[in-house]
Structure formats: structure tokens, C-alpha cells
Motif scaffolding. Structure first.
Motif, short mmCIF file in Angstrom:
data_model
loop_
_atom_site.label_atom_id
_atom_site.label_comp_id
_atom_site.label_asym_id
_atom_site.label_seq_id
_atom_site.Cartn_x
_atom_site.Cartn_y
_atom_site.Cartn_z
N GLN A 1 19.14 -37.33 -18.04
CA GLN A 1 18.47 -35.62 -17.89
C GLN A 1 17.91 -35.33 -19.13
O GLN A 1 17.82 -35.69 -20.16
N VAL A 2 16.46 -34.31 -19.30
CA VAL A 2 16.27 -33.92 -20.04
C VAL A 2 15.84 -32.49 -20.05
O VAL A 2 16.01 -31.86 -19.39
N GLN A 3 16.02 -32.43 -21.63
CA GLN A 3 15.62 -30.69 -21.96
C GLN A 3 15.45 -30.60 -22.47
O GLN A 3 13.88 -31.16 -23.86
N LEU A 4 14.42 -29.67 -22.11
CA LEU A 4 12.87 -29.00 -22.45
C LEU A 4 13.47 -27.86 -23.38
O LEU A 4 13.93 -27.09 -22.65
N VAL A 5 12.63 -27.60 -25.11
CA VAL A 5 13.01 -26.27 -25.31
C VAL A 5 10.97 -25.96 -25.83
O VAL A 5 10.64 -26.75 -25.97
N GLU A 6 10.88 -25.07 -25.19
CA GLU A 6 8.89 -24.53 -25.46
C GLU A 6 9.89 -23.47 -27.15
O GLU A 6 10.72 -22.58 -27.25
N SER A 7 8.25 -23.26 -27.42
CA SER A 7 8.60 -22.57 -28.69
C SER A 7 7.09 -22.14 -28.82
O SER A 7 6.35 -22.61 -28.44
N ALA A 23 9.50 -29.58 -26.70
CA ALA A 23 9.97 -30.36 -27.15
C ALA A 23 11.36 -30.74 -26.68
O ALA A 23 12.30 -29.98 -25.41
N ALA A 24 10.97 -32.20 -25.90
CA ALA A 24 11.67 -32.69 -24.79
C ALA A 24 12.80 -34.01 -25.37
O ALA A 24 12.38 -34.74 -26.42
N LEU A 29 12.27 -41.13 -19.93
CA LEU A 29 12.08 -42.57 -19.62
C LEU A 29 10.20 -42.88 -20.18
O LEU A 29 9.79 -41.92 -20.04
N ASN A 30 9.74 -43.88 -19.95
CA ASN A 30 9.07 -43.85 -20.26
C ASN A 30 7.55 -44.04 -19.72
O ASN A 30 8.23 -43.85 -18.11
N ASP A 76 12.24 -39.52 -31.28
CA ASP A 76 12.61 -39.45 -30.61
C ASP A 76 13.33 -37.96 -29.66
O ASP A 76 13.16 -38.18 -28.37
N THR A 77 12.09 -36.95 -30.06
CA THR A 77 12.40 -35.88 -29.09
C THR A 77 10.78 -35.62 -29.39
O THR A 77 9.49 -35.76 -30.11
N VAL A 78 10.88 -36.02 -27.79
CA VAL A 78 8.79 -36.17 -27.55
C VAL A 78 8.94 -34.65 -27.79
O VAL A 78 8.64 -33.99 -26.58
N THR A 79 7.10 -34.08 -27.79
CA THR A 79 7.07 -33.04 -28.22
C THR A 79 5.48 -33.07 -27.32
O THR A 79 4.68 -33.59 -27.96
N ALA A 80 5.33 -31.60 -27.07
CA ALA A 80 3.52 -31.63 -25.86
C ALA A 80 3.38 -29.94 -26.78
O ALA A 80 4.24 -29.75 -26.71
#
Length: 117
Positions: A1-7, A23-24, A29-30, A76-80
């Protein structure tokens, strides 16, 4: 499960800029895709931009000149990120980040962007 937080949302003046972050964390997963949608009052949710782990990008015609999507996979935290320039009042909306792999998507809660003088 992936959690996403926008800012990074908020109020901007016409012609101004904002940078949204997403921030994911969790089971990242790749070969995934991250991206942004937005929904303005009374309108349908609109796809804006996506970026894959390989760096391939997609932009909606309505924003391709003014917005840029990037991502940071170094931690470890992937960010878009969504860099939004030359903002217009029509960009006022709730912006949603997503993370996807295959047919599965996780969504952030959304963040308000208001463009007004």
C-alpha cells in the motif's frame, strides 16, 4: 500500500508560481507512474501530467507550456513535483497526486490551489 501526502498549495497571484510536492511512502514498487490531476468547482477531474520511473512524461495540452513534472527517486520516500508557472485564475482547483502501477492507483487527499489577485 502506498500513502501519498501533497504539499505546496495555497494562494498565488495571476502570473505567479507554485510548486506542489507529493511524497509517496509505503510499498514503492519499481516501474511505477506518478502524476497529478485537478478538479475545479463544477468541473470534472482533469489529468494534468504524469511521469514514469524512467522519466517519461505526459502533459495535458492545457498546461504543457506552463507546468513541469519531475520526480525524485533517490530516497525511501519517492517525491513527485509539479512546478506551476504563469498561473491563471482558471488554474484554481483542488490538485490530486496519484501513484500507479499496472491498473492500481493510490491517491492523495488533494490540496487547494487558488489563483487570485
Amino acid at each position: 500500500q502506498v500513502q501519498l501526502v501533497e504539499s505546496g498549495g495555497g494562494l498565488a497571484q495571476p502570473g505567479g508560481s507554485l510548486r506542489l510536492s507529493c511524497a509517496a511512502s509505503g510499498t514503492i514498487l519499481n516501474r511505477n507512474v506518478m502524476g497529478w490531476y485537478r478538479q475545479a468547482p463544477g468541473k470534472e477531474r482533469e489529468a494534468l501530467a504524469t511521469i514514469s520511473t524512467g522519466g517519461n512524461t505526459f502533459y495535458a495540452d492545457s498546461i504543457k507550456v506552463r507546468f513541469t513534472i519531475t520526480r525524485d527517486d533517490a530516497s525511501d520516500t519517492v517525491t513527485a513535483y509539479l512546478q506551476m508557472n504563469t498561473l491563471e485564475p482558471e488554474d484554481t482547483a483542488v490538485y490530486y497526486c496519484f501513484w500507479g502501477i499496472g491498473g492500481s492507483r493510490s491517491w492523495g487527499r488533494g490540496i487547494q490551489v487558488t489563483v487570485s489577485s
